[in-house]
Design an enzyme around this catalytic site. Structure first.
Site, PDB file in Angstrom:
ATOM      1  CB  CYS A 151      -0.962  -0.006   1.171  1.00 46.03           C
ATOM      2  SG  CYS A 151      -1.979  -1.478   1.187  1.00 46.03           S
ATOM      3  CG  HIS A 177      -3.105   3.259   1.951  1.00 47.15           C
ATOM      4  ND1 HIS A 177      -3.726   2.850   0.795  1.00 47.15           N
ATOM      5  CD2 HIS A 177      -3.143   2.187   2.799  1.00 47.15           C
ATOM      6  CE1 HIS A 177      -4.117   1.599   0.930  1.00 47.15           C
ATOM      7  NE2 HIS A 177      -3.777   1.177   2.143  1.00 47.15           N
ATOM      8  CG  ASN A 227      -6.719  -0.878   1.577  1.00 48.66           C
ATOM      9  OD1 ASN A 227      -6.046  -0.559   0.602  1.00 48.66           O
ATOM     10  ND2 ASN A 227      -6.184  -1.266   2.711  1.00 48.66           N
TER      11      ASN A 227
HETATM   12  N1  ACO Z   1     -18.265  -8.058  10.270  1.00 49.07           N
HETATM   13  C1  ACO Z   1     -18.751  -8.238  11.505  1.00 49.07           C
HETATM   14  N2  ACO Z   1     -17.965  -8.495  12.576  1.00 49.07           N
HETATM   15  C2  ACO Z   1     -16.646  -8.561  12.363  1.00 49.07           C
HETATM   16  C3  ACO Z   1     -16.080  -8.376  11.077  1.00 49.07           C
HETATM   17  C4  ACO Z   1     -16.952  -8.129  10.021  1.00 49.07           C
HETATM   18  N3  ACO Z   1     -16.511  -7.928   8.759  1.00 49.07           N
HETATM   19  N4  ACO Z   1     -14.735  -8.498  11.182  1.00 49.07           N
HETATM   20  C5  ACO Z   1     -14.465  -8.736  12.488  1.00 49.07           C
HETATM   21  N5  ACO Z   1     -15.619  -8.772  13.187  1.00 49.07           N
HETATM   22  C6  ACO Z   1     -15.792  -9.004  14.623  1.00 49.07           C
HETATM   23  C7  ACO Z   1     -14.660  -9.794  15.220  1.00 49.07           C
HETATM   24  O1  ACO Z   1     -14.874 -11.184  15.070  1.00 49.07           O
HETATM   25  C8  ACO Z   1     -14.722  -9.366  16.661  1.00 49.07           C
HETATM   26  O2  ACO Z   1     -15.754 -10.074  17.285  1.00 49.07           O
HETATM   27  P1  ACO Z   1     -15.582 -10.586  18.804  1.00 49.07           P
HETATM   28  O3  ACO Z   1     -15.445  -9.313  19.619  1.00 49.07           O
HETATM   29  O4  ACO Z   1     -16.844 -11.326  19.052  1.00 49.07           O
HETATM   30  O5  ACO Z   1     -14.343 -11.406  18.806  1.00 49.07           O
HETATM   31  C9  ACO Z   1     -15.175  -7.898  16.574  1.00 49.07           C
HETATM   32  O6  ACO Z   1     -15.744  -7.737  15.273  1.00 49.07           O
HETATM   33  C10 ACO Z   1     -14.052  -6.915  16.751  1.00 49.07           C
HETATM   34  O7  ACO Z   1     -12.964  -7.293  15.919  1.00 49.07           O
HETATM   35  P2  ACO Z   1     -11.624  -6.484  15.923  1.00 49.07           P
HETATM   36  O8  ACO Z   1     -10.660  -7.162  15.015  1.00 49.07           O
HETATM   37  O9  ACO Z   1     -11.213  -6.206  17.322  1.00 49.07           O
HETATM   38  O10 ACO Z   1     -12.130  -5.113  15.265  1.00 49.07           O
HETATM   39  P3  ACO Z   1     -11.355  -3.773  15.120  1.00 49.07           P
HETATM   40  O11 ACO Z   1     -12.081  -2.704  15.786  1.00 49.07           O
HETATM   41  O12 ACO Z   1      -9.885  -3.929  15.393  1.00 49.07           O
HETATM   42  O13 ACO Z   1     -11.509  -3.503  13.564  1.00 49.07           O
HETATM   43  C11 ACO Z   1     -10.256  -3.612  11.546  1.00 49.07           C
HETATM   44  C12 ACO Z   1     -10.949  -4.410  12.634  1.00 49.07           C
HETATM   45  C13 ACO Z   1     -11.303  -2.789  10.806  1.00 49.07           C
HETATM   46  C14 ACO Z   1      -9.615  -4.584  10.577  1.00 49.07           C
HETATM   47  C15 ACO Z   1      -9.222  -2.692  12.178  1.00 49.07           C
HETATM   48  O14 ACO Z   1      -8.360  -3.412  13.034  1.00 49.07           O
HETATM   49  C16 ACO Z   1      -8.394  -1.997  11.145  1.00 49.07           C
HETATM   50  O15 ACO Z   1      -8.881  -1.201  10.380  1.00 49.07           O
HETATM   51  N6  ACO Z   1      -7.077  -2.247  11.109  1.00 49.07           N
HETATM   52  C17 ACO Z   1      -6.214  -1.678  10.135  1.00 49.07           C
HETATM   53  C18 ACO Z   1      -6.360  -2.468   8.894  1.00 49.07           C
HETATM   54  C19 ACO Z   1      -5.790  -1.749   7.740  1.00 49.07           C
HETATM   55  O16 ACO Z   1      -5.880  -0.553   7.655  1.00 49.07           O
HETATM   56  N7  ACO Z   1      -5.200  -2.511   6.869  1.00 49.07           N
HETATM   57  C20 ACO Z   1      -4.669  -2.030   5.703  1.00 49.07           C
HETATM   58  C21 ACO Z   1      -3.422  -1.191   5.910  1.00 49.07           C
HETATM   59  S1  ACO Z   1      -2.148  -1.668   4.935  1.00 49.07           S
HETATM   60  C22 ACO Z   1      -2.824  -2.085   3.537  1.00 49.07           C
HETATM   61  O17 ACO Z   1      -3.639  -1.339   3.083  1.00 49.07           O
HETATM   62  C23 ACO Z   1      -2.525  -3.387   2.873  1.00 49.07           C
END
Ligand code: ACO
Length: 325
Positions: free
Chosen positions: A119, A252, A282
């Protein structure tokens, strides 16, 4: 004559198939994977993404973006003497998507290669093109970010498959007497390979390991905001500018919360943030040039304004480019 580089045209292309969160949730439910529009919007800001149809490659998307950028710059493809494609989803292992795209543009002879920094790919590629122009190797470059991330998504993993989309963005970067690109700052730290990767590879005619994207979202989130702030501040220092000089922050487009967090750390009002993650998801290396082109064509960004482009992604890689548009 002093040698600097300037962006003279922007372009972008999204595959026509637009998939809203509700569409995706319905498709995933049929496979027993539960998600919702509300969860995706609250955690990421994403409302829709575009997916390429089967057989459509990164170079197919990239060449459309490139044609639009050439048209905006008012130059012919035959004038281009350098093509760099930033992609992690190239058409094939080799040759590069850049070589394939060059042929699709109907030109031959100019240097063409891919940059793989996930990215951060577009800020890496733009910095390489700027350097090649400054050193006299090139005069008119096409710098493209193009991705078909849908091909490497695990649609049984709701924590990743809702985040990404396909698309391409491009700029024409030309030799100029005044900058243009003011400063860049690029970094990588390979110890974080495991938090965001596609671990599979091809060997002996077989795919070895898992060819689908794996991500520790929370680890990525924590690293991203910090390194984006550092890269922005380092770039401003190199250029002798202040955060207050930034007219538009174009990060990004991974997650609205990461983007807003970075703007806040730089003490920039959120209305200086260019946001397309809501409509594109993304798109990895394509996200910055897609957002740039959208903001140029909508009239948000005008000539003479100062732009901060920032990327962060697998590797871990990160970097920023400050430029006068
Ligand atoms: N739909 C519904 N529920 C979901 C989903 C979904 N798509 N995905 C996860 N959950 C649930 C999980 O199972 C978890 O449930 P639980 O509490 O019962 O265990 C709950 O939601 C919370 O999950 P977390 O992983 O803690 O959620 P978080 O608030 O961290 O959000 C996310 C997840 C959106 C991926 C976040 O961590 C994030 O944005 N991280 C950065 C990712 C990113 O930007 N990546 C790209 C950067 S580099 C590149 O672009 C390649």
């Amino acid at each position: 004559m002093a040698r600097f580089s300037s962006i003279t045209g922007t372009g972008s292309y999204l595959p026509p198939r637009r998939v809203t969160n509700a569409d995706l949730a319905e498709e995933l439910a049929a496979k027993g994977v539960e998600t919702s529009d509300q969860w995706i919007v609250e955690r990421t800001g994403i409302r829709a993404r575009h997916f390429a149809d089967d057989g459509v490659t990164s170079s197919d998307l990239g060449v459309e973006a490139a044609r639009r950028a050439l048209e905006a710059a008012g130059i012919a493809a035959s004038e281009i003497d350098l093509i760099i494609v930033a992609t992690s989803t190239p058409d094939m292992i080799f040759p590069s998507a850049a070589c394939i795209l060059q042929h699709k543009l109907g030109i031959a002879g100019c240097a063409a290669f891919d940059v793989q920094a996930v990215c951060s790919g577009f800020v890496y590629a733009l910095t390489v093109a700027d350097s090649l122009i400054k050193t006299g190797t090139a005069n008119k470059a096409l710098v493209i970010g193009a991705e078909v991330f849908s091909r490497i998504l695990d649609f049984s993993d709701r924590t990743t498959c809702v985040l990404f989309g396909d698309g391409a963005g491009a700029v024409v970067l030309e030799l100029s007497e005044t900058p243009g690109i003011l400063a860049s700052d690029l970094h990588a730290d390979g110890k974080h390979v495991g938090i965001l990767c596609v671990p599979g590879t091809v060997s002996g005619g077989k795919v070895l390991g898992d060819p689908l994207l794996k991500m520790d979202g929370q680890a990525v989130f924590k690293l991203a905001v910090g390194v984006l702030e550092q890269a922005a501040r380092a770039t401003l220092a190199k250029a002798g500018r202040e955060a207050a000089d930034i007219d538009w922050l174009i990060p990004h487009q991974a997650n609205i919360r990461i983007m807003q967090g970075t703007a806040r750390k730089l003490k920039l009002p959120l209305d200086k943030l260019v946001v397309t993650v809501d409509q594109h998801g993304n798109t990895s290396a394509a996200s910055i040039p897609l957002a740039l082109d959208a903001a140029v064509r909508s009239g948000k960004i005008s000539r003479g304004q100062t732009l901060m482009l920032e990327g962060v992604g697998g590797g871990f890689t990160w970097g920023a480019v400050l430029l006068d548009f």
